[in-house]
Design an enzyme around this catalytic site. Sequence first.
Site, PDB file in Angstrom:
ATOM      1  N   ALA A 191      -1.509  -6.808  -1.194  1.00  0.00           N
ATOM      2  CA  ALA A 191      -2.704  -6.689  -0.351  1.00  0.00           C
ATOM      3  C   ALA A 191      -2.395  -7.092   1.090  1.00  0.00           C
ATOM      4  O   ALA A 191      -2.753  -6.389   2.040  1.00  0.00           O
ATOM      5  CB  ALA A 191      -3.822  -7.566  -0.911  1.00  0.00           C
ATOM      6  N   ASP A 192      -1.724  -8.232   1.260  1.00  0.00           N
ATOM      7  CA  ASP A 192      -1.394  -8.698   2.607  1.00  0.00           C
ATOM      8  C   ASP A 192      -0.489  -7.715   3.334  1.00  0.00           C
ATOM      9  O   ASP A 192      -0.628  -7.494   4.540  1.00  0.00           O
ATOM     10  CB  ASP A 192      -0.692 -10.057   2.527  1.00  0.00           C
ATOM     11  CG  ASP A 192      -1.662 -11.193   2.260  1.00  0.00           C
ATOM     12  OD1 ASP A 192      -2.784 -11.144   2.783  1.00  0.00           O
ATOM     13  OD2 ASP A 192      -1.300 -12.127   1.539  1.00  0.00           O
ATOM     14  N   GLN A 193       0.461  -7.125   2.616  1.00  0.00           N
ATOM     15  CA  GLN A 193       1.403  -6.233   3.277  1.00  0.00           C
ATOM     16  C   GLN A 193       0.757  -4.897   3.650  1.00  0.00           C
ATOM     17  O   GLN A 193       1.067  -4.330   4.699  1.00  0.00           O
ATOM     18  CB  GLN A 193       2.634  -6.050   2.389  1.00  0.00           C
ATOM     19  CG  GLN A 193       3.424  -7.349   2.288  1.00  0.00           C
ATOM     20  CD  GLN A 193       4.619  -7.251   1.374  1.00  0.00           C
ATOM     21  OE1 GLN A 193       5.476  -6.413   1.562  1.00  0.00           O
ATOM     22  NE2 GLN A 193       4.672  -8.121   0.379  1.00  0.00           N
TER      23      GLN A 193
END
Length: 385
Positions: free
Chosen positions: A172-174
């Site tokens: 998700a962060d990437q």
Amino acid sequence: MTQKALDNITVLDFSHLLQGPFATQLLADLGANVIKVERPGKGDLFRSLTFNNQWVGGSESPNFLAWNRNKRSLALDLKDPRAKEIIYKIVETADVVVQNFRPGVLDRLGFGYADLARINPRIIYCSGSGYGDSGPYVTRPGQDMLLQGLTGIAAATGRADGPPVPVGSGFADQIGAMNMVYGILSALLWRERSGEGQEIKVDLLSALLAHQGQEMLMAMNFNKDFQRPNSGIGHPGMDAPFGVYPTKDGWVTVAMSPYKTFVGILGDESLLAYDDPKTLFDQRDEIWGKLAALTKTWTTHDLIEALLAADIWCGEVKTHLRVAEDPQVQHMNAITSYEHPKAGTVKVVAPAVKFSKTPATVERPAPLVGEHTEEILREYGLDKL
């Protein structure tokens, strides 16, 4: 030094943990002057977090080292009035601001978009969050695994008789970081045309939904959720033979390939009785089990060679350590390293995008907390703290 695509771009980076730092590292790899603003002494929270209590060189967090190369660190207490003077001075000539604090935090400190745009109307201000800046979830923690659970990825991953499975990386962060970079570069191009800066908002909820476009479309338009298979079928919407299969000494993956050809290689013509689209989906677990019983009789090397010779889409399942030694990875120079003053030689993944004239490079290690504070202040004609 080789000219880079973003040589003339200064990024003021308030971000921490993964989403924002990965985005600004991508910009830094392309030559942007990234000034990372950190808490004096403690720095980015990722400096104190690691996997399995393992520290590179005995003291440095691999989580931090992974996302912060090619940057300089400016240590400031954002609540100190002196910090506002310094930040405002840098903003006068900066191009981009990136932050992923919870919504409203930097606004209350005087570093929101409205505050900085008054100083520099050309500023591009990119904010990352978990759920946007309003709504019923706005105060919830926007952590990666929580978002994977909320947006359907975990529910669609794993086997039907087991729990939902999050992806084995900060997916998700990437994805959020990639959306930040996409937005920032688009805004820079728009500014070249219009002379105007703007505010960009990226949230992990929207990012993960957008990157499940085909799965969301299927579910919503047919009013039916995907059902996870019980076997190694590789996607809840796919039929056999798409999936992961065991061998004598490992695992192989088989993507969209002619079932008849695959069965022919494995040598059991009785399995051709399943060869119609409806059966391949409805009975995919049973079919996978019969195919897996045959693939187990092969070594990984021999099966891969036989499948490739028949133009079957296949590959070997490798661990992170083994893929670092993969001949294609080595041929592409996909792994590089940098020298860190405390961690020593740090092996890292090289920049992924290749440019013919302005290549991305790794020139600076991840910084120590406040390592470049005096250097940055001198550049802006400011006194030492």
